[in-house]
Design an enzyme around this catalytic site. Structure first.
Site, PDB file in Angstrom:
ATOM      1  N   GLU A  79       0.848  -1.192   0.000  1.00  0.00           N
ATOM      2  CA  GLU A  79       0.000   0.000   0.000  1.00  0.00           C
ATOM      3  C   GLU A  79       0.884   1.243   0.000  1.00  0.00           C
ATOM      4  O   GLU A  79       0.434   2.334   0.327  1.00  0.00           O
ATOM      5  CB  GLU A  79      -0.976  -0.009   1.173  1.00  0.00           C
ATOM      6  N   CYS A 111      -3.425  -3.713   4.387  1.00  0.00           N
ATOM      7  CA  CYS A 111      -2.482  -4.743   4.852  1.00  0.00           C
ATOM      8  C   CYS A 111      -2.877  -6.154   4.410  1.00  0.00           C
ATOM      9  O   CYS A 111      -2.202  -7.119   4.761  1.00  0.00           O
ATOM     10  CB  CYS A 111      -2.379  -4.707   6.375  1.00  0.00           C
ATOM     11  N   SER A 201     -10.431   1.705  13.984  1.00  0.00           N
ATOM     12  CA  SER A 201      -9.569   0.670  13.382  1.00  0.00           C
ATOM     13  C   SER A 201      -9.340  -0.470  14.383  1.00  0.00           C
ATOM     14  O   SER A 201      -9.421  -1.641  14.015  1.00  0.00           O
ATOM     15  CB  SER A 201      -8.240   1.265  12.892  1.00  0.00           C
ATOM     16  N   HIS A 233      -2.136 -10.341  12.064  1.00  0.00           N
ATOM     17  CA  HIS A 233      -1.593  -9.098  11.507  1.00  0.00           C
ATOM     18  C   HIS A 233      -1.199  -8.248  12.721  1.00  0.00           C
ATOM     19  O   HIS A 233      -1.987  -8.115  13.674  1.00  0.00           O
ATOM     20  CB  HIS A 233      -2.652  -8.387  10.662  1.00  0.00           C
ATOM     21  N   ASN A 275       5.175  -1.717  12.393  1.00  0.00           N
ATOM     22  CA  ASN A 275       4.199  -2.191  11.409  1.00  0.00           C
ATOM     23  C   ASN A 275       4.842  -2.314  10.029  1.00  0.00           C
ATOM     24  O   ASN A 275       5.422  -1.355   9.523  1.00  0.00           O
ATOM     25  CB  ASN A 275       3.008  -1.216  11.340  1.00  0.00           C
ATOM     26  N   SER A 308      -7.196  -2.718   6.557  1.00  0.00           N
ATOM     27  CA  SER A 308      -8.211  -1.700   6.827  1.00  0.00           C
ATOM     28  C   SER A 308      -9.053  -1.426   5.594  1.00  0.00           C
ATOM     29  O   SER A 308      -8.614  -1.602   4.459  1.00  0.00           O
ATOM     30  CB  SER A 308      -7.534  -0.400   7.261  1.00  0.00           C
TER      31      SER A 308
HETATM   32  P1  HMG Z   1      -3.573   6.473  21.228  1.00  0.00           P
HETATM   33  O1  HMG Z   1      -4.756   7.355  21.350  1.00  0.00           O
HETATM   34  O2  HMG Z   1      -2.250   7.119  21.087  1.00  0.00           O
HETATM   35  O3  HMG Z   1      -3.395   5.500  22.456  1.00  0.00           O
HETATM   36  O4  HMG Z   1      -3.850   5.517  19.977  1.00  0.00           O
HETATM   37  P2  HMG Z   1      -4.439   5.017  23.556  1.00  0.00           P
HETATM   38  O5  HMG Z   1      -4.787   6.126  24.455  1.00  0.00           O
HETATM   39  O6  HMG Z   1      -5.555   4.257  22.891  1.00  0.00           O
HETATM   40  O7  HMG Z   1      -3.485   4.020  24.359  1.00  0.00           O
HETATM   41  C1  HMG Z   1      -2.980   2.882  23.750  1.00  0.00           C
HETATM   42  C2  HMG Z   1      -2.822   1.831  24.846  1.00  0.00           C
HETATM   43  O8  HMG Z   1      -1.774   2.243  25.746  1.00  0.00           O
HETATM   44  C3  HMG Z   1      -4.065   1.656  25.720  1.00  0.00           C
HETATM   45  O9  HMG Z   1      -4.157   0.273  26.022  1.00  0.00           O
HETATM   46  C4  HMG Z   1      -3.723   2.451  26.979  1.00  0.00           C
HETATM   47  O10 HMG Z   1      -4.432   2.017  28.132  1.00  0.00           O
HETATM   48  C5  HMG Z   1      -2.244   2.141  27.079  1.00  0.00           C
HETATM   49  P3  HMG Z   1      -5.492  -0.562  25.699  1.00  0.00           P
HETATM   50  O11 HMG Z   1      -6.545   0.008  26.550  1.00  0.00           O
HETATM   51  O12 HMG Z   1      -5.811  -0.318  24.232  1.00  0.00           O
HETATM   52  O13 HMG Z   1      -5.136  -1.969  25.991  1.00  0.00           O
HETATM   53  N1  HMG Z   1      -1.500   3.117  27.905  1.00  0.00           N
HETATM   54  C6  HMG Z   1      -0.560   2.745  28.793  1.00  0.00           C
HETATM   55  N2  HMG Z   1      -0.111   1.530  29.182  1.00  0.00           N
HETATM   56  C7  HMG Z   1       0.892   1.488  30.135  1.00  0.00           C
HETATM   57  N3  HMG Z   1       1.406   2.607  30.703  1.00  0.00           N
HETATM   58  C8  HMG Z   1       0.970   3.843  30.354  1.00  0.00           C
HETATM   59  C9  HMG Z   1      -0.052   3.938  29.346  1.00  0.00           C
HETATM   60  N4  HMG Z   1      -0.694   4.985  28.762  1.00  0.00           N
HETATM   61  C10 HMG Z   1      -1.574   4.459  27.866  1.00  0.00           C
HETATM   62  N5  HMG Z   1       1.503   4.927  30.915  1.00  0.00           N
HETATM   63  C11 HMG Z   1      -3.447   3.882  18.276  1.00  0.00           C
HETATM   64  C12 HMG Z   1      -3.203   4.280  19.742  1.00  0.00           C
HETATM   65  C13 HMG Z   1      -2.900   2.490  18.069  1.00  0.00           C
HETATM   66  C14 HMG Z   1      -4.955   3.898  17.989  1.00  0.00           C
HETATM   67  C15 HMG Z   1      -2.722   4.912  17.360  1.00  0.00           C
HETATM   68  O14 HMG Z   1      -1.339   4.780  17.523  1.00  0.00           O
HETATM   69  C16 HMG Z   1      -3.071   4.728  15.896  1.00  0.00           C
HETATM   70  O15 HMG Z   1      -4.029   5.328  15.394  1.00  0.00           O
HETATM   71  N6  HMG Z   1      -2.296   3.878  15.131  1.00  0.00           N
HETATM   72  C17 HMG Z   1      -2.572   3.605  13.732  1.00  0.00           C
HETATM   73  C18 HMG Z   1      -3.809   2.738  13.511  1.00  0.00           C
HETATM   74  C19 HMG Z   1      -3.599   1.290  13.950  1.00  0.00           C
HETATM   75  O16 HMG Z   1      -2.511   0.793  14.085  1.00  0.00           O
HETATM   76  N7  HMG Z   1      -4.734   0.559  14.120  1.00  0.00           N
HETATM   77  C20 HMG Z   1      -4.674  -0.852  14.438  1.00  0.00           C
HETATM   78  C21 HMG Z   1      -5.838  -1.649  13.853  1.00  0.00           C
HETATM   79  S1  HMG Z   1      -6.054  -1.290  12.118  1.00  0.00           S
HETATM   80  C22 HMG Z   1      -4.861  -2.241  11.306  1.00  0.00           C
HETATM   81  O17 HMG Z   1      -4.280  -3.102  11.884  1.00  0.00           O
HETATM   82  C23 HMG Z   1      -4.589  -1.910   9.885  1.00  0.00           C
HETATM   83  C24 HMG Z   1      -3.331  -1.116   9.620  1.00  0.00           C
HETATM   84  O18 HMG Z   1      -2.207  -1.947   9.736  1.00  0.00           O
HETATM   85  C25 HMG Z   1      -3.391  -0.444   8.239  1.00  0.00           C
HETATM   86  C26 HMG Z   1      -3.720  -1.302   7.025  1.00  0.00           C
HETATM   87  O19 HMG Z   1      -4.484  -2.268   7.035  1.00  0.00           O
HETATM   88  O20 HMG Z   1      -3.234  -0.912   5.961  1.00  0.00           O
HETATM   89  C27 HMG Z   1      -3.158   0.020  10.604  1.00  0.00           C
END
Ligand code: HMG
Length: 383
Positions: A79, A111, A201, A233, A275, A308
């Site tokens: 992609e 992906c 996502s 994945h 990733n 996605s």
């Molecule tokens: P965010 O808002 O930065 O993080 O987004 P958050 O607030 O959701 O926190 C992430 C986790 O860290 C949470 O854990 C928190 O509790 C924890 P969870 O509740 O989810 O288990 N946390 C802590 N843990 C320990 N100590 C601390 C602490 N603070 C917080 N101090 C997000 C995170 C991954 C959403 C963001 O980085 C993002 O948008 N990434 C890109 C999208 C993505 O990867 N999505 C995954 C599914 S989609 C997919 O896999 C397809 C993809 O590969 C693309 C494709 O297909 O082409 C992305």
């Protein structure tokens, strides 16, 4: 006749960022990246390396003159395409010295692209068992500096050789595919970075695993106890675990513990790379096979692919006797250990220093495959 994965290898570019240092620089508690996201390092590529060079560097590790002659199809899942028209597979066909009577093309569906390539390869091999198919998953996952997705970036490629009578993993015809038209992550044509709705996502990924698994259980009357391991994945290493945990509540403790232990083994490399988009599931499979000492021939492995947008697929395979002799653990570990850590300032500089294809120029890079020149809007590669 068995058809499946005969050889597997990955490539990651020679630089990485330490995630605790990135968290410090972004004013975030390091445990959010290390534990909450589950990443310790993140691969970063210089401008002299792109999806073609990642792919060629991954594939060269599994090609022999005999295999080069047998390959009659090369499929690239990506992609991070470099061209709206010409497929990177055509460039790779030349760089890798493949036989002229070869079909070469690129597949896009976030992906999921390489998984579509694998299913095409399996069907092709059923009709032409004497041939080999090379599927390469290659991407540069970039969300932008200071963006929400920044800690989930990464770069690199996985090369997968498929054949009849494979030496690593025989694939079965048990597959369930799910398509849903949603906007959780997308990149409109011309946009440098993807648009992403992080929470949507995550939720769609988890729901997609539940839906494909439930349908798989129903269609094939199998349960989690039938599986030695599941690979996911891995956009970041916490993601697959969240999807798995959501389904393990009613599973017996031995099975749940076994699948969770194997999951930890499957994320060993992803923790250090980030990733790979299309390659992430297959990096997880390599990691599982090269890390686990519990697996044996005949073991059933489930693979969950998610792209996605979205397309998900759950499919399965079983390990072949002697599979461990065909792995490349030492060279993969050495590739990762030889990488150079970048300071956050150097990472930001490298990230912003992108290739300008509108200016003719020579480039130097010590990697076997890298960009050597840009001329008249064409990238030329060192072989
Ligand atoms: P965010 O808002 O930065 O993080 O987004 P958050 O607030 O959701 O926190 C992430 C986790 O860290 C949470 O854990 C928190 O509790 C924890 P969870 O509740 O989810 O288990 N946390 C802590 N843990 C320990 N100590 C601390 C602490 N603070 C917080 N101090 C997000 C995170 C991954 C959403 C963001 O980085 C993002 O948008 N990434 C890109 C999208 C993505 O990867 N999505 C995954 C599914 S989609 C997919 O896999 C397809 C993809 O590969 C693309 C494709 O297909 O082409 C992305």
């Amino acid at each position: 006749m068995l058809v499946g994965i005969d050889q597997l290898s990955f490539y990651a570019p020679p630089f990485y960022v330490d995630m605790a240092e990135l968290a410090d620089a972004r004013g975030v508690d390091p445990n959010k990246y290390l534990i909450g996201i589950g990443q310790t390092q993140m691969s970063v590529a210089p401008k002299t390396q792109d999806i073609v060079t990642f792919a060629a560097n991954a594939a060269k590790q599994i090609l022999t003159p005999e295999i080069q002659k047998k390959i009659d199809m090369i499929i690239v899942g990506t992609e991070s395409s470099l061209d709206e028209s010409k497929a990177s597979a055509v460039v790779l066909h030349r760089l890798l010295g493949l036989n002229p009577f070869t079909r070469a093309f690129e597949i896009k569906q976030a992906c999921y692209g390489a998984t579509a390539g694998i299913q095409i390869a399996v069907n092709h091999l059923a009709a032409h068992p004497e041939s080999n198919v090379l599927v390469i998953a290659t991407d540069n996952a970039r969300y932008g500096l200071n963006s929400g997705g920044e800690p989930t970036q990464g770069a690199g490629a996985v090369a997968i050789l498929l054949s009849a009578n494979p030496r690593i993993l025989a694939l079965t015809d048990e597959t369930v595919t799910l398509t849903q038209d949603i906007y959780d992550f997308w990149r409109p044509t011309g946009n440098l970075y993807p648009e992403v709705d992080g929470p949507l996502s995550n939720q769609t990924y988890i729901d997609s695993f539940q839906k494909t698994w439930d349908e798989y259980e129903k269609r094939y009357t199998k349960t989690f106890t039938d599986f030695a391991a599941l690979c996911f994945h891995v956009p970041y290493t916490k993601m697959g675990k969240k999807a798995l945990l959501a389904k393990l509540a009613d599973v017996d403790a031995d099975t749940a513990n076994r699948l969770l232990q194997r999951y930890e083994e499957s994320i060993h490399y992803s923790k250090r790379i980030g990733n790979l988009y299309t390659g992430s599931l297959y990096l997880g499979l390599i990691s599982l096979l090269e890390t686990s000492v519990s697996l044996k021939a005949g073991d059933k492995i489930g693979l969950f692919s998610y792209g996605s947008g979205s397309v998900a697929e759950f499919f399965t395979g079983h390990l072949i006797e002697g599979y461990e002799k065909h792995l490349k653990k030492e060279s993969h570990e050495s590739l990762l250990n030889k990488r150079k850590k970048l300071s956050i300032t150097d990472y930001e500089h490298l990230f912003n220093d992108t290739l300008d294809i509108s200016h003719n120029r020579f480039y130097q890079d010590s990697q076997i495959f890298s960009i050597s020149e840009v001329k008249d809007l064409i990238r030329h590669y060192k072989q």
